[in-house]
Design a protein around this motif. Structure first.
Motif, PDB file in Angstrom:
ATOM      1  N   ILE A 135      40.039  43.346  34.415  1.00 21.02           N
ATOM      2  CA  ILE A 135      39.780  44.707  34.653  1.00 21.02           C
ATOM      3  C   ILE A 135      41.006  45.481  34.173  1.00 21.02           C
ATOM      4  CG2 ILE A 135      39.079  46.440  36.506  1.00 21.02           C
ATOM      5  CD1 ILE A 135      38.114  43.788  38.010  1.00 21.02           C
ATOM      6  N   PHE A 136      42.057  45.437  34.134  1.00 17.35           N
ATOM      7  CA  PHE A 136      43.204  46.029  33.725  1.00 17.35           C
ATOM      8  C   PHE A 136      43.269  46.190  32.358  1.00 17.35           C
ATOM      9  CE2 PHE A 136      47.600  46.853  32.478  1.00 17.35           C
ATOM     10  CZ  PHE A 136      47.844  48.170  32.739  1.00 17.35           C
ATOM     11  N   GLY A 137      43.188  44.926  31.754  1.00 18.11           N
ATOM     12  CA  GLY A 137      43.193  44.631  30.207  1.00 18.11           C
ATOM     13  C   GLY A 137      42.114  45.199  29.480  1.00 18.11           C
ATOM     14  N   LEU A 138      41.077  44.811  30.069  1.00 17.07           N
ATOM     15  CA  LEU A 138      39.876  45.388  29.105  1.00 17.07           C
ATOM     16  C   LEU A 138      39.200  46.666  29.468  1.00 17.07           C
ATOM     17  CD1 LEU A 138      38.201  41.730  28.447  1.00 17.07           C
ATOM     18  CD2 LEU A 138      39.868  43.083  27.213  1.00 17.07           C
ATOM     19  N   GLY A 139      39.290  46.958  30.779  1.00 17.88           N
ATOM     20  CA  GLY A 139      38.777  48.278  31.243  1.00 17.88           C
ATOM     21  C   GLY A 139      39.782  49.346  31.384  1.00 17.88           C
ATOM     22  N   GLU A 140      40.999  48.954  31.374  1.00 14.91           N
ATOM     23  CA  GLU A 140      42.054  50.013  31.460  1.00 14.91           C
ATOM     24  C   GLU A 140      42.076  50.755  32.878  1.00 14.91           C
ATOM     25  OE1 GLU A 140      43.354  52.064  27.667  1.00 14.91           O
ATOM     26  OE2 GLU A 140      41.132  51.369  27.237  1.00 14.91           O
ATOM     27  N   GLU A 141      41.619  49.972  33.993  1.00  6.59           N
ATOM     28  CA  GLU A 141      41.370  50.571  35.124  1.00  6.59           C
ATOM     29  C   GLU A 141      42.919  50.288  35.917  1.00  6.59           C
ATOM     30  OE1 GLU A 141      40.951  52.037  38.118  1.00  6.59           O
ATOM     31  OE2 GLU A 141      38.852  51.848  37.714  1.00  6.59           O
ATOM     32  N   ARG A 142      43.464  51.374  36.243  1.00  9.91           N
ATOM     33  CA  ARG A 142      44.961  51.393  36.782  1.00  9.91           C
ATOM     34  C   ARG A 142      44.855  50.744  38.009  1.00  9.91           C
ATOM     35  NH1 ARG A 142      46.726  57.521  35.451  1.00  9.91           N
ATOM     36  NH2 ARG A 142      44.603  57.779  35.810  1.00  9.91           N
ATOM     37  N   GLN A 143      43.716  50.991  38.823  1.00  2.45           N
ATOM     38  CA  GLN A 143      43.752  50.409  40.274  1.00  2.45           C
ATOM     39  C   GLN A 143      42.863  48.866  40.096  1.00  2.45           C
ATOM     40  OE1 GLN A 143      43.569  53.495  43.403  1.00  2.45           O
ATOM     41  NE2 GLN A 143      42.297  54.618  41.707  1.00  2.45           N
ATOM     42  N   SER A 144      43.176  48.285  39.171  1.00  2.00           N
ATOM     43  CA  SER A 144      42.299  46.900  38.909  1.00  2.00           C
ATOM     44  C   SER A 144      42.747  45.874  40.143  1.00  2.00           C
ATOM     45  CB  SER A 144      42.932  46.182  37.670  1.00  2.00           C
ATOM     46  OG  SER A 144      44.276  46.026  37.642  1.00  2.00           O
ATOM     47  N   ARG A 145      43.817  45.930  40.614  1.00  4.16           N
ATOM     48  CA  ARG A 145      44.247  45.060  41.849  1.00  4.16           C
ATOM     49  C   ARG A 145      43.357  45.414  43.097  1.00  4.16           C
ATOM     50  NH1 ARG A 145      48.406  41.924  40.649  1.00  4.16           N
ATOM     51  NH2 ARG A 145      49.975  42.526  38.795  1.00  4.16           N
ATOM     52  N   LYS A 146      43.013  46.861  43.372  1.00  9.72           N
ATOM     53  CA  LYS A 146      42.328  47.076  44.307  1.00  9.72           C
ATOM     54  C   LYS A 146      41.025  46.748  44.297  1.00  9.72           C
ATOM     55  CE  LYS A 146      43.381  51.132  46.253  1.00  9.72           C
ATOM     56  NZ  LYS A 146      43.269  52.628  46.499  1.00  9.72           N
ATOM     57  N   VAL A 147      40.496  46.830  42.939  1.00  9.10           N
ATOM     58  CA  VAL A 147      39.135  46.416  42.569  1.00  9.10           C
ATOM     59  C   VAL A 147      38.979  45.040  42.919  1.00  9.10           C
ATOM     60  CG1 VAL A 147      37.296  46.410  40.982  1.00  9.10           C
ATOM     61  CG2 VAL A 147      38.652  48.297  41.195  1.00  9.10           C
ATOM     62  N   ALA A 148      39.943  44.096  42.320  1.00 13.04           N
ATOM     63  CA  ALA A 148      39.761  42.793  42.611  1.00 13.04           C
ATOM     64  C   ALA A 148      39.866  42.259  43.849  1.00 13.04           C
ATOM     65  CB  ALA A 148      40.926  42.065  41.758  1.00 13.04           C
ATOM     66  N   ARG A 149      40.686  42.884  44.659  1.00 15.85           N
ATOM     67  CA  ARG A 149      40.532  42.498  45.980  1.00 15.85           C
ATOM     68  C   ARG A 149      39.414  42.877  46.728  1.00 15.85           C
ATOM     69  NH1 ARG A 149      45.477  44.473  46.424  1.00 15.85           N
ATOM     70  NH2 ARG A 149      44.940  46.489  47.272  1.00 15.85           N
ATOM     71  N   ALA A 150      38.995  43.817  46.359  1.00 18.97           N
ATOM     72  CA  ALA A 150      37.572  44.310  47.098  1.00 18.97           C
ATOM     73  C   ALA A 150      36.487  43.351  46.859  1.00 18.97           C
ATOM     74  CB  ALA A 150      37.039  45.698  46.772  1.00 18.97           C
ATOM     75  N   ILE A 151      36.433  42.861  45.436  1.00 21.18           N
ATOM     76  CA  ILE A 151      35.331  41.911  44.991  1.00 21.18           C
ATOM     77  C   ILE A 151      35.532  40.704  45.625  1.00 21.18           C
ATOM     78  CG2 ILE A 151      34.904  40.539  43.035  1.00 21.18           C
ATOM     79  CD1 ILE A 151      35.421  43.093  41.135  1.00 21.18           C
ATOM     80  N   VAL A 152      36.863  40.078  45.738  1.00 18.62           N
ATOM     81  CA  VAL A 152      36.948  38.783  46.372  1.00 18.62           C
ATOM     82  C   VAL A 152      36.637  38.835  47.868  1.00 18.62           C
ATOM     83  CG1 VAL A 152      38.737  37.141  47.077  1.00 18.62           C
ATOM     84  CG2 VAL A 152      38.674  38.088  44.854  1.00 18.62           C
ATOM     85  N   ARG A 153      36.850  39.887  48.840  1.00 15.03           N
ATOM     86  CA  ARG A 153      36.572  39.998  49.911  1.00 15.03           C
ATOM     87  C   ARG A 153      35.192  40.357  50.168  1.00 15.03           C
ATOM     88  NH1 ARG A 153      40.458  43.931  51.159  1.00 15.03           N
ATOM     89  NH2 ARG A 153      38.956  45.693  50.617  1.00 15.03           N
ATOM     90  N   ALA A 154      34.131  40.968  49.208  1.00 17.24           N
ATOM     91  CA  ALA A 154      33.151  41.070  49.422  1.00 17.24           C
ATOM     92  C   ALA A 154      32.119  39.827  49.248  1.00 17.24           C
ATOM     93  CB  ALA A 154      32.473  42.238  48.361  1.00 17.24           C
ATOM     94  N   ARG A 155      32.610  38.920  48.100  1.00 18.67           N
ATOM     95  CA  ARG A 155      32.031  37.699  47.789  1.00 18.67           C
ATOM     96  C   ARG A 155      31.962  36.547  48.902  1.00 18.67           C
ATOM     97  NH1 ARG A 155      35.817  36.056  42.817  1.00 18.67           N
ATOM     98  NH2 ARG A 155      37.001  34.553  43.961  1.00 18.67           N
TER      99      ARG A 155
END
Length: 221
Positions: A135-155
């Motif tokens: 998400i950081f590399g291809l989306g240039e999302e600076r808060q990618s770690r927060k997004v990834a953490r939320a995805i893993v928690r939700a799934r």
């Protein structure tokens, strides 16, 4: 900015809805276009246009990274000009069932060819670290770690299967910024789309293929 030469041999490497192919044929009388399209829905929709062009438009299934092999199979070498309109098309964005956009709910898919791992597969099976990097590399999302953490928690509760599911998860994790009109999930969706379809790898292969195929003084756009 000059128009293609009359009688030219041209490649529209990302056919989509055929806009470039039609414009090329209209501006270069007697020319022939080899169009390449990886999306089976787009190819099916093009049947009337191919018939209308009476042999001046050849539509081939495949990726533009395989342009050399496709051109050689159609005895279409060398070529005078190649056009690439990279990225997702409006046809794909507008169809909710393809899962490219969070604007309408649909399956979390994003596969241009409807084959191979989908966006849902990546979201539900990748490690948190891998998701953050993607998400950081291809989306240039600076808060990618927060997004990834939320995805893993939700799934952990249930698999993430729809575009709205993912959009809500990302929006809840990042919140809405008053100075940004874009949806908070925009960069995450971009990253997944690029990854699912290997768009950057295809671009590199396409540029190399264009160099091989173009005649001297040929044009790449």
């Amino acid at each position: 900015h000059a128009a293609p030469l009359a009688g030219a041999r041209l490649i529209d490497a990302t056919f989509g809805a055929g806009g470039y192919s039609k414009a090329l044929l209209a501006s270069a009388p007697g020319s022939q276009v080899l169009a390449i399209e990886r999306d089976p829905d787009a190819r099916a929709a093009a049947t009337p246009l191919v018939a209308e062009m009476k042999g001046h438009l050849i539509l081939a299934a495949g990726r533009f990274g395989d342009m050399v092999e496709i051109a050689e199979a159609h005895a279409f070498v060398p070529v005078d000009a190649i056009v690439l309109d990279i990225g997702v098309s409006s046809m794909q964005l507008d169809e909710a069932a393809r899962g490219f956009s969070f604007m309408a709910d649909g399956p979390l898919d994003m596969r241009m060819e409807r084959e191979g791992p989908s966006a849902a597969d990546i979201v539900n099976t990748s490690s948190e670290a891998a998701l953050a990097d993607l998400i950081f590399g291809l989306g240039e999302e600076r808060q990618s770690r927060k997004v990834a953490r939320a995805i893993v928690r939700a799934r952990e509760t249930r698999p993430i299967t729809t575009t709205k599911d993912l959009a809500r998860i990302v929006e809840k994790a990042l919140g809405r910024r008053h100075d940004d009109d874009r949806h908070p999930a925009t960069r995450t969706f971009q990253a997944l789309r690029i990854a699912v379809n290997d768009e950057l790898g295809e671009l590199v292969r396409g540029l190399i293929a264009a160099e091989v195929l173009l005649a001297p003084r040929g044009r790449l756009v």
